[in-house]
Design a protein around this motif. Structure first.
Motif, mmCIF file in Angstrom:
data_model
loop_
_atom_site.group_PDB
_atom_site.id
_atom_site.type_symbol
_atom_site.label_atom_id
_atom_site.label_comp_id
_atom_site.label_asym_id
_atom_site.label_seq_id
_atom_site.Cartn_x
_atom_site.Cartn_y
_atom_site.Cartn_z
ATOM 1 N N PHE A 1 7.111 35.969 20.763
ATOM 2 C CA PHE A 1 7.276 36.975 21.820
ATOM 3 C C PHE A 1 8.508 37.838 21.588
ATOM 4 O O PHE A 1 8.595 38.949 22.075
ATOM 5 C CB PHE A 1 7.348 36.298 23.187
ATOM 6 C CG PHE A 1 6.010 35.865 23.674
ATOM 7 C CD1 PHE A 1 5.258 36.686 24.493
ATOM 8 C CD2 PHE A 1 5.482 34.653 23.269
ATOM 9 C CE1 PHE A 1 4.007 36.297 24.920
ATOM 10 C CE2 PHE A 1 4.232 34.254 23.691
ATOM 11 C CZ PHE A 1 3.488 35.074 24.513
ATOM 12 N N GLU A 2 9.472 37.283 20.851
ATOM 13 C CA GLU A 2 10.674 38.070 20.542
ATOM 14 C C GLU A 2 10.442 38.906 19.296
ATOM 15 O O GLU A 2 10.898 40.042 19.197
ATOM 16 C CB GLU A 2 11.869 37.132 20.292
ATOM 17 C CG GLU A 2 12.089 36.074 21.362
ATOM 18 C CD GLU A 2 12.441 36.674 22.709
ATOM 19 O OE1 GLU A 2 12.932 37.823 22.742
ATOM 20 O OE2 GLU A 2 12.215 35.993 23.724
ATOM 21 N N HIS B 1 7.478 39.858 17.726
ATOM 22 C CA HIS B 1 6.331 40.746 17.566
ATOM 23 C C HIS B 1 5.977 41.452 18.870
ATOM 24 O O HIS B 1 6.165 40.901 19.943
ATOM 25 C CB HIS B 1 5.122 39.963 17.060
ATOM 26 C CG HIS B 1 5.396 39.192 15.820
ATOM 27 N ND1 HIS B 1 5.848 39.795 14.671
ATOM 28 C CD2 HIS B 1 5.310 37.880 15.552
ATOM 29 C CE1 HIS B 1 6.022 38.878 13.749
ATOM 30 N NE2 HIS B 1 5.708 37.707 14.243
ATOM 31 N N TYR C 1 3.371 43.305 21.619
ATOM 32 C CA TYR C 1 2.185 42.813 22.322
ATOM 33 C C TYR C 1 0.917 42.899 21.477
ATOM 34 O O TYR C 1 0.221 41.905 21.270
ATOM 35 C CB TYR C 1 2.035 43.642 23.596
ATOM 36 C CG TYR C 1 0.883 43.246 24.468
ATOM 37 C CD1 TYR C 1 0.954 42.110 25.263
ATOM 38 C CD2 TYR C 1 -0.269 44.015 24.515
ATOM 39 C CE1 TYR C 1 -0.095 41.758 26.079
ATOM 40 C CE2 TYR C 1 -1.326 43.669 25.332
ATOM 41 C CZ TYR C 1 -1.235 42.540 26.108
ATOM 42 O OH TYR C 1 -2.285 42.197 26.913
ATOM 43 N N GLU D 1 0.634 43.443 18.318
ATOM 44 C CA GLU D 1 0.769 42.688 17.064
ATOM 45 C C GLU D 1 0.300 41.251 17.279
ATOM 46 O O GLU D 1 -0.437 40.690 16.467
ATOM 47 C CB GLU D 1 2.221 42.719 16.580
ATOM 48 C CG GLU D 1 2.642 44.081 16.052
ATOM 49 C CD GLU D 1 4.116 44.169 15.686
ATOM 50 O OE1 GLU D 1 4.494 45.188 15.090
ATOM 51 O OE2 GLU D 1 4.886 43.232 16.003
#
Lengths: 108, 228
Positions: A53-54, A56, A58, A60
């Motif tokens: 979540f850090e 990539h 959304y 991706e």
């Protein structure tokens, strides 16, 4: 994730790029045709771990989840994907150049 | 190109270099360096087309459909509920069927409308991913998908609401609804004061996207000058 501590909610937004809209469309189409379920996508997203979540964006994460579900579902193989991604890379260095839109070639 | 219609909502503050093979200018996202994930999207799409799972036209049509959905759809539903008590009752009973009455395609999802009242304020989140009433509101705003919103909406909704400028009295009950893959929520905001004389079509203009997520309130004629 629900219930975790986190900082302020960032309010800035962005317009969706064409490739992002296409990821969204592929997700909806493949899901409506029964190639995977939203739960299957979610499982793939959660398997990526929290640092995804850090690292990539959304869409991706979504194309990665769509791809994983399609390979697991036997729609195509990992080799086919790797070969095609290499072909795509050879076409050019921008998204526009690398998009091989058959309709473009047929019509013009 | 079948997808030429999609660039109308992009900002045109970026200089376009060159033209596509079909003689059209590239979108701004088309002339940035190709990323690994974009390559994957292209490869996946092409394989799906070759395997007969979908077609280029179908992908373009799906994008068109998504582009055509906006919070105006949800606002029309809300405005009808504000002016037609029988419709409101049907909406609260089965939001999917009530929305379909108005011609909106809701798909197979179970859609639930939750009503804001003087006592209760509803807030929608998807803590697992980003489920959203997209058929009535379009694609979710970026903040809806952030880790911060998804984490904190269920933990400290009052603080999150305050960040969005919604200050509620302590006496107001806040209900947070966590969406699932098969169940989506939409907030039926309370009709603002000062709109008693407005008709359905006029009312829809005061219904904001955020008021249907619960992170905002409808704009009201009385405080419209503050930007609502």
């Amino acid at each position: 994730m629900g219930g975790d501590e986190a900082g302020p909610v960032p309010k800035e937004g962005h317009d969706f790029a064409l490739w992002e809209k296409r990821v969204d469309a592929l997700m909806v189409l493949c899901s409506s045709k029964g190639h995977f379920t939203v739960d299957g996508l979610r499982r793939a997203l959660e398997d990526m771990g929290e640092d995804a979540f850090e690292k990539h964006s959304y869409y991706e994460r979504w194309i990665a989840a769509v791809n994983q579900n399609l390979i697991e579902g036997g729609v195509y193989t990992l080799e086919e994907l790797a070969t095609r991604m290499e072909v795509v890379a050879q076409r050019g260095t921008t998204y526009g150049e690398a998009t091989h839109d058959r309709a473009d070639h047929r019509n013009g | 190109m079948p997808h030429d219609h999609h660039d109308h909502d992009h900002d045109h503050d970026h200089h376009h270099h060159g033209l596509s093979p079909s003689g059209h200018p590239y979108r701004q996202d088309d002339d940035a360096p190709l990323t690994y994930w974009q390559r994957m999207e292209i490869a996946v799409r092409e394989l799906l087309i070759e395997k007969g799972v979908t077609t280029a036209a179908e992908v373009a049509a799906q994008i068109d459909l998504m582009d055509s959905r906006s919070p105006a759809n949800g606002a029309a539903v809300v405005a009808r509920a504000w002016t037609d008590p029988a419709f409101k009752e049907r909406l609260l009973q089965n939001a999917g069927d009530a929305s379909r009455e108005m011609g909106f395609d809701i798909g197979p999802l179970h859609l639930i409308a939750v009503e804001n009242t003087a006592e209760t304020h509803n807030l929608i989140v998807c803590t697992l991913c980003s489920c959203y009433p997209r058929n009535l509101l379009g694609l979710p705003p970026d903040w809806y998908k952030t880790r911060a919103y998804r984490s904190r909406a269920v933990r400290e909704p009052r603080a999150v609401l305050a960040e969005f400028g919604v200050e509620l009295p302590d006496s107001t009950t806040i209900r947070v609804h966590d969406s699932t893959a098969d169940m989506r929520y939409i907030v039926l905001p309370a009709r603002p004061a000062g709109t008693e004389d407005l008709r359905e079509a006029e009312l829809a203009a005061w219904v904001t996207r955020d008021s249907m997520i619960g992170t905002g309130l409808p704009r009201a004629p009385q405080n419209a000058t503050q930007g609502g």
